[in-house]
Design a protein around this motif. Structure first.
Motif, PDB file in Angstrom:
ATOM      1  N   LYS A 263       0.841  -1.194   0.000  1.00  0.00           N
ATOM      2  CA  LYS A 263       0.000   0.000   0.000  1.00  0.00           C
ATOM      3  C   LYS A 263       0.879   1.246   0.000  1.00  0.00           C
ATOM      4  N   VAL A 264       0.504   2.214  -0.822  1.00  0.00           N
ATOM      5  CA  VAL A 264       1.200   3.499  -0.839  1.00  0.00           C
ATOM      6  C   VAL A 264       0.210   4.556  -0.374  1.00  0.00           C
ATOM      7  N   THR A 265       0.597   5.370   0.591  1.00  0.00           N
ATOM      8  CA  THR A 265      -0.261   6.464   1.048  1.00  0.00           C
ATOM      9  C   THR A 265       0.491   7.779   0.879  1.00  0.00           C
ATOM     10  N   ILE A 266      -0.180   8.742   0.297  1.00  0.00           N
ATOM     11  CA  ILE A 266       0.384  10.086   0.241  1.00  0.00           C
ATOM     12  C   ILE A 266      -0.541  10.966   1.084  1.00  0.00           C
ATOM     13  N   ASP A 267       0.027  11.544   2.132  1.00  0.00           N
ATOM     14  CA  ASP A 267      -0.802  12.205   3.147  1.00  0.00           C
ATOM     15  C   ASP A 267      -0.562  13.718   3.131  1.00  0.00           C
ATOM     16  N   ASN A 268      -1.558  14.418   3.684  1.00  0.00           N
ATOM     17  CA  ASN A 268      -1.494  15.882   3.771  1.00  0.00           C
ATOM     18  C   ASN A 268      -1.464  16.556   2.409  1.00  0.00           C
ATOM     19  N   VAL A 269      -2.128  15.912   1.449  1.00  0.00           N
ATOM     20  CA  VAL A 269      -2.129  16.453   0.093  1.00  0.00           C
ATOM     21  C   VAL A 269      -3.142  17.588   0.019  1.00  0.00           C
ATOM     22  N   PRO A 270      -2.789  18.716  -0.595  1.00  0.00           N
ATOM     23  CA  PRO A 270      -3.771  19.786  -0.755  1.00  0.00           C
ATOM     24  C   PRO A 270      -4.976  19.286  -1.560  1.00  0.00           C
ATOM     25  N   ASP A 313       6.097  -4.187  -7.292  1.00  0.00           N
ATOM     26  CA  ASP A 313       6.124  -2.851  -7.904  1.00  0.00           C
ATOM     27  C   ASP A 313       6.291  -1.737  -6.871  1.00  0.00           C
ATOM     28  N   GLN A 314       6.423  -2.127  -5.601  1.00  0.00           N
ATOM     29  CA  GLN A 314       6.450  -1.122  -4.534  1.00  0.00           C
ATOM     30  C   GLN A 314       7.627  -0.153  -4.677  1.00  0.00           C
ATOM     31  N   LYS A 315       8.805  -0.708  -4.917  1.00  0.00           N
ATOM     32  CA  LYS A 315      10.012   0.115  -5.014  1.00  0.00           C
ATOM     33  C   LYS A 315       9.901   1.087  -6.194  1.00  0.00           C
ATOM     34  N   LYS A 316       9.428   0.548  -7.311  1.00  0.00           N
ATOM     35  CA  LYS A 316       9.277   1.361  -8.518  1.00  0.00           C
ATOM     36  C   LYS A 316       8.295   2.511  -8.265  1.00  0.00           C
ATOM     37  N   ALA A 317       7.211   2.211  -7.548  1.00  0.00           N
ATOM     38  CA  ALA A 317       6.221   3.252  -7.253  1.00  0.00           C
ATOM     39  C   ALA A 317       6.834   4.318  -6.352  1.00  0.00           C
ATOM     40  N   GLU A 318       7.617   3.905  -5.360  1.00  0.00           N
ATOM     41  CA  GLU A 318       8.276   4.881  -4.470  1.00  0.00           C
ATOM     42  C   GLU A 318       9.197   5.790  -5.275  1.00  0.00           C
ATOM     43  N   ASP A 319      10.011   5.176  -6.129  1.00  0.00           N
ATOM     44  CA  ASP A 319      10.957   5.971  -6.927  1.00  0.00           C
ATOM     45  C   ASP A 319      10.231   6.922  -7.869  1.00  0.00           C
ATOM     46  N   THR A 320       9.108   6.451  -8.401  1.00  0.00           N
ATOM     47  CA  THR A 320       8.340   7.276  -9.336  1.00  0.00           C
ATOM     48  C   THR A 320       7.709   8.474  -8.629  1.00  0.00           C
ATOM     49  N   LEU A 321       7.215   8.241  -7.412  1.00  0.00           N
ATOM     50  CA  LEU A 321       6.430   9.287  -6.750  1.00  0.00           C
ATOM     51  C   LEU A 321       7.270  10.243  -5.904  1.00  0.00           C
ATOM     52  N   ARG A 322       8.477   9.811  -5.538  1.00  0.00           N
ATOM     53  CA  ARG A 322       9.280  10.642  -4.639  1.00  0.00           C
ATOM     54  C   ARG A 322       9.447  12.072  -5.151  1.00  0.00           C
ATOM     55  N   PRO A 323       9.840  12.263  -6.434  1.00  0.00           N
ATOM     56  CA  PRO A 323       9.985  13.648  -6.907  1.00  0.00           C
ATOM     57  C   PRO A 323       8.678  14.444  -6.863  1.00  0.00           C
ATOM     58  N   ILE A 324       7.568  13.788  -7.093  1.00  0.00           N
ATOM     59  CA  ILE A 324       6.281  14.495  -7.065  1.00  0.00           C
ATOM     60  C   ILE A 324       5.967  14.947  -5.641  1.00  0.00           C
ATOM     61  N   VAL A 325       6.201  14.038  -4.699  1.00  0.00           N
ATOM     62  CA  VAL A 325       5.939  14.363  -3.290  1.00  0.00           C
ATOM     63  C   VAL A 325       6.859  15.496  -2.840  1.00  0.00           C
ATOM     64  N   GLU A 326       8.116  15.439  -3.273  1.00  0.00           N
ATOM     65  CA  GLU A 326       9.061  16.494  -2.881  1.00  0.00           C
ATOM     66  C   GLU A 326       8.647  17.843  -3.454  1.00  0.00           C
ATOM     67  N   LYS A 327       8.124  17.815  -4.677  1.00  0.00           N
ATOM     68  CA  LYS A 327       7.701  19.058  -5.308  1.00  0.00           C
ATOM     69  C   LYS A 327       6.503  19.681  -4.591  1.00  0.00           C
ATOM     70  N   LEU A 328       5.635  18.806  -4.071  1.00  0.00           N
ATOM     71  CA  LEU A 328       4.473  19.324  -3.335  1.00  0.00           C
ATOM     72  C   LEU A 328       4.928  19.954  -2.012  1.00  0.00           C
ATOM     73  N   GLY A 329       6.080  19.523  -1.538  1.00  0.00           N
ATOM     74  CA  GLY A 329       6.699  20.154  -0.367  1.00  0.00           C
ATOM     75  C   GLY A 329       6.050  19.805   0.953  1.00  0.00           C
ATOM     76  N   ASP A 330       6.639  20.271   2.022  1.00  0.00           N
ATOM     77  CA  ASP A 330       6.128  20.069   3.368  1.00  0.00           C
ATOM     78  C   ASP A 330       4.684  20.530   3.446  1.00  0.00           C
ATOM     79  N   PRO A 331       3.793  19.917   4.144  1.00  0.00           N
ATOM     80  CA  PRO A 331       3.936  18.723   4.989  1.00  0.00           C
ATOM     81  C   PRO A 331       3.523  17.432   4.266  1.00  0.00           C
ATOM     82  N   VAL A 332       3.509  17.443   2.921  1.00  0.00           N
ATOM     83  CA  VAL A 332       3.105  16.235   2.199  1.00  0.00           C
ATOM     84  C   VAL A 332       4.155  15.142   2.405  1.00  0.00           C
ATOM     85  N   PHE A 333       3.719  13.939   2.708  1.00  0.00           N
ATOM     86  CA  PHE A 333       4.686  12.847   2.823  1.00  0.00           C
ATOM     87  C   PHE A 333       4.088  11.541   2.311  1.00  0.00           C
TER      88      PHE A 333
END
Ligand code: ASP
Ligand code: MG
Length: 403
Positions: A263-270, A313-333
């Motif tokens: 499971k992948v969760t992206i939290d605190n997303v606007p 596919d978990q690792k691939k999904a993490e690598d794919t989404l990391r830059p997007i999450v970083e771009k959204l910035g704090d407090p998104v994780f």
């Protein structure tokens, strides 16, 4: 006129091929015209894929050459099966996909059948021969060899049955049919006598893989009724067919389990337009197949998006989404968890009966099993739970619905 299909295990050795030949001959001698579609001997296709990787470690081989290679597996089996039948006093003729008039598009390694001209098959049958047909392959209009995607011999059988307007299509495999749950997990599970196309498709998408899903979709589209049965015994199998009113009396046809989910969760997303789109576009561009998606309602202008996927596919999904999450910035994780299992109950009776979800959730609660995510379709209710509790959950739910 009967179209039979024998999978890789059923033709896994020369002894097994002889046993299959005997069965085909018996069917023919009972007064039927027989087309037998055969797969590559078990393990052969995997071995061919592996060899391709060995000679071409740095470049993915072209689809054209992959298909020339993969089609050889089935070509071996058709010749051996025909020889075995002829040795037993029958008259069999082997045909490749091309010789049998199977025309596909040019999507190598996952081609779609665009047309079948069954006249040659018909001519041979009318002359009294048994036709042994290579599964999984065809050719393009331009004459290139193609294959139909892994497990594609099922599709060859269903499509040929449709083209010939056969009276019966039998898919022979190494189990007695489709079960109410995996009998290795739930000892009480039993063979289902009759199942609707949509139920079979939902069971397949939730882990009960007896047949290639595309073949079931094709059978549904063209109304090909077929039977899944065991090539090692004479037990009647499971009939897969159009639904009819009597089928709705059973609310739940079966319970399916899927292991090794993550499971992948992206939290605190606007909570603004375009965020989900960017996440899932990236996932799609990376060729990752996802399953359940859940987004919470936001009260605070922030929301959480979770989805499940296969653990591999978990690792691939993490690598794919990391830059997007970083771009959204704090407090998104982003947070990822593995060790997740999925449990589904499937049945067209759900359309006309209420309380299925309540009944399922109560059974799980009584056993102290915590539900993480829930998703439903018209004929399926699915939950994710801790993978370590999956087998226990399957037993509990299976018995709660008196299957
Ligand atoms: N031999 C192919 C495969 O292993 C096709 C089939 O078995 O249906 O995928
Ligand atoms: Mg196979």
């Amino acid at each position: 006129m009967i179209v039979q299909k024998y999978g890789g295990t059923s033709v896994g050795s020369t002894e097994r091929i002889r046993a299959v030949a005997e069965r085909i001959l018996k069917t023919h001698r009972a007064g039927n015209q027989v087309v037998a579609v055969v797969s590559a001997m078990s393990g052969v296709t995997n071995r061919l894929v592996k060899m391709a990787g060995e000679v071409s470690p740095d470049h993915e081989p072209t689809g054209r050459e992959m298909d020339v290679l993969l089609a050889t597996g089935e070509q071996t089996t058709i010749a051996l099966a025909a020889m075995a039948i002829n040795q037993m006093g029958g008259s069999a003729i082997s045909l490749t996909g091309e010789q049998a008039g199977i025309v596909t598009d040019a999507e190598h390694t996952r081609a779609r059948i665009s047309n079948i001209d069954p006249s040659e098959v018909r001519r041979l049958l009318d002359d009294g021969h048994i036709v042994i047909l290579a599964g999984f392959q065809g050719k393009t209009r331009a004459g290139r060899i193609t294959t139909l995607g892994r497990g594609g011999s099922d599709l060859t059988a269903i499509a040929m049955a449709a083209a010939l307007k056969a009276d019966l299509c039998q898919i022979f495999t190494d189990v007695d049919g489709v079960y109410t749950c995996d009998p290795r997990v739930v000892p009480d599970a039993h063979k289902i006598d009759e199942i609707a196309y949509d139920e079979m498709l939902e069971m397949a998408s939730s882990g009960t893989k007896v047949m290639q899903s595309r073949s079931v979709e094709f059978a549904k589209k063209f109304g090909v009724r077929f039977e899944v049965r065991n090539s090692m015994n004479d037990n009647p199998g499971t009939i897969v067919t159009e639904e009819h009113p009597n089928m709705e009396a059973v609310v739940v046809r079966g319970v399916s389990i899927e292991r090794e989910q993550a499971k992948v969760t992206i939290d605190n997303v606007p909570d603004t337009p375009g965020i989900a789109a960017s996440i899932f576009q990236a996932i799609s561009d990376a060729g990752i197949i996802i399953d359940m998606i859940v987004q919470n309602m936001s009260k605070t202008g922030k929301t959480a998006i979770s989805f499940t996927l296969h653990r591999s596919d978990q690792k691939k999904a993490e690598d794919t989404l990391r830059p997007i999450v970083e771009k959204l910035g704090d407090p998104v994780f982003m947070e990822t968890t593995d060790g997740i299992g999925k449990l589904s109950v499937v049945g067209i009776g759900m359309r006309s009966h209420s309380g299925v979800a309540a009944h399922m959730f109560t059974a799980l609660a009584k056993d102290g099993i915590n539900i993480q995510m829930i998703s439903t379709s018209e004929i399926k209710t699915a939950v994710t739970i801790d993978e370590s509790q999956l087998e226990e959950a399957a037993k509990v739910v299976h018995s709660a619905f008196n299957l």
